[in-house]
Design a protein around this motif. Structure first.
Motif, PDB file in Angstrom:
ATOM      1  N   GLY A   1       0.862  -1.170   0.000  1.00 38.90           N
ATOM      2  CA  GLY A   1       0.000   0.000   0.000  1.00 38.90           C
ATOM      3  C   GLY A   1       0.897   1.218   0.000  1.00 38.90           C
ATOM      4  O   GLY A   1       2.053   1.146  -0.435  1.00 38.90           O
ATOM      5  N   ARG A   2       0.406   2.343   0.517  1.00 37.78           N
ATOM      6  CA  ARG A   2       1.255   3.526   0.580  1.00 37.78           C
ATOM      7  C   ARG A   2       2.429   3.305   1.532  1.00 37.78           C
ATOM      8  O   ARG A   2       3.577   3.496   1.165  1.00 37.78           O
ATOM      9  N   SER A   3       2.135   2.861   2.757  1.00 39.75           N
ATOM     10  CA  SER A   3       3.191   2.621   3.738  1.00 39.75           C
ATOM     11  C   SER A   3       3.173   1.188   4.262  1.00 39.75           C
ATOM     12  O   SER A   3       3.994   0.827   5.096  1.00 39.75           O
ATOM     13  N   SER A   4       2.257   0.377   3.769  1.00 38.24           N
ATOM     14  CA  SER A   4       2.100  -0.988   4.289  1.00 38.24           C
ATOM     15  C   SER A   4       2.598  -2.025   3.295  1.00 38.24           C
ATOM     16  O   SER A   4       2.649  -1.777   2.086  1.00 38.24           O
ATOM     17  N   MET A   5       2.957  -3.151   3.857  1.00 40.24           N
ATOM     18  CA  MET A   5       3.354  -4.307   3.057  1.00 40.24           C
ATOM     19  C   MET A   5       2.632  -5.529   3.601  1.00 40.24           C
ATOM     20  O   MET A   5       2.615  -5.739   4.816  1.00 40.24           O
ATOM     21  N   GLN A   6       2.032  -6.302   2.722  1.00 38.53           N
ATOM     22  CA  GLN A   6       1.407  -7.560   3.111  1.00 38.53           C
ATOM     23  C   GLN A   6       2.438  -8.654   2.876  1.00 38.53           C
ATOM     24  O   GLN A   6       3.005  -8.768   1.779  1.00 38.53           O
ATOM     25  N   VAL A   7       2.681  -9.434   3.933  1.00 40.33           N
ATOM     26  CA  VAL A   7       3.711 -10.469   3.888  1.00 40.33           C
ATOM     27  C   VAL A   7       3.072 -11.816   4.202  1.00 40.33           C
ATOM     28  O   VAL A   7       2.393 -11.950   5.223  1.00 40.33           O
ATOM     29  N   GLU A   8       3.276 -12.786   3.340  1.00 39.34           N
ATOM     30  CA  GLU A   8       2.841 -14.152   3.605  1.00 39.34           C
ATOM     31  C   GLU A   8       4.048 -14.954   4.068  1.00 39.34           C
ATOM     32  O   GLU A   8       5.136 -14.834   3.494  1.00 39.34           O
ATOM     33  N   VAL A   9       3.822 -15.750   5.131  1.00 41.37           N
ATOM     34  CA  VAL A   9       4.893 -16.570   5.691  1.00 41.37           C
ATOM     35  C   VAL A   9       4.416 -18.013   5.750  1.00 41.37           C
ATOM     36  O   VAL A   9       3.313 -18.291   6.222  1.00 41.37           O
ATOM     37  N   GLU A  10       5.261 -18.910   5.268  1.00 41.50           N
ATOM     38  CA  GLU A  10       4.987 -20.341   5.337  1.00 41.50           C
ATOM     39  C   GLU A  10       6.102 -20.992   6.147  1.00 41.50           C
ATOM     40  O   GLU A  10       7.283 -20.750   5.882  1.00 41.50           O
ATOM     41  N   MET A  11       5.717 -21.791   7.139  1.00 40.77           N
ATOM     42  CA  MET A  11       6.687 -22.494   7.967  1.00 40.77           C
ATOM     43  C   MET A  11       6.568 -23.988   7.681  1.00 40.77           C
ATOM     44  O   MET A  11       5.483 -24.558   7.769  1.00 40.77           O
ATOM     45  N   THR A  12       7.685 -24.607   7.306  1.00 41.33           N
ATOM     46  CA  THR A  12       7.736 -26.030   6.990  1.00 41.33           C
ATOM     47  C   THR A  12       8.600 -26.731   8.028  1.00 41.33           C
ATOM     48  O   THR A  12       9.708 -26.270   8.326  1.00 41.33           O
TER      49      THR A  12
END
Length: 130
Positions: A79-90
Motif C-alpha cells: 500500500g502507501r506505507s504498508s506491506m502484506q507479507v505471507e509466511v509459510e513455515m515447513t
C-alpha cells in the motif's frame, strides 16, 4: 521475485521451545514468523518497519522437538506505507528428510520514517512477461 521481496530462515526446535507435549509453542512459531516478515519487509522498504497486524494464521500440523523449521516470507502486496507479507513455515525431520507445511500466516508491516511516522514503500515489481 526479487531477492528483496523474499527471505528464508532456518530454526532448530529445541526442548525449551516446546510445551508439555513436546510440540512447538504457538507463540514461538508466531515470533519466528514475525521475525521473517520483519526481515523481508525491512529489505523491501529499506526502512524501519513495525508489525501492524497478524492474520489468517493456520496451525496445520504439530512441530516436534528436534525438528528443523524453514520459514519462507514473501512481500505479496504493498500500500502507501504498508506491506502484506505471507509466511509459510515447513517442519523437517533432519534424519528422514520428511517435510510438511505446518503453519501459514499473513502479516501487515508498516514502514516508518526517522520520526516514527508511516512513510511510503516501493511498489512490487511487475511480473515480467516471458
Amino acid at each position: 521475485m526479487s531477492s528483496s521481496s523474499e527471505v528464508r530462515l532456518l530454526e532448530m526446535v529445541f526442548p525449551h521451545h516446546t510445551n508439555h507435549l513436546g510440540t512447538l509453542f504457538g507463540g514461538q512459531a508466531l515470533a519466528w514468523m514475525d521475525k521473517a516478515a520483519f526481515i523481508v519487509a525491512s529489505r523491501h522498504a529499506r526502512r524501519t518497519v513495525v508489525t501492524a497486524r497478524s492474520e489468517e494464521v493456520s496451525f496445520r500440523v504439530p512441530v516436534r522437538s528436534g525438528q528443523l523449521v524453514e520459514l519462507v516470507a514473501h512481500v505479496v502486496g504493498t500500500g502507501r506505507s504498508s506491506m502484506q507479507v505471507e509466511v509459510e513455515m515447513t517442519a523437517e525431520d533432519p534424519l528422514s528428510g520428511d517435510r510438511r507445511v505446518c503453519t501459514t500466516g499473513r502479516f501487515v508491516m508498516i514502514a516508518l520514517d526517522s520520526n516514527g511516522s508511516p512513510t511510503a514503500v516501493p511498489a512490487l515489481p511487475k511480473p515480467s512477461a516471458d
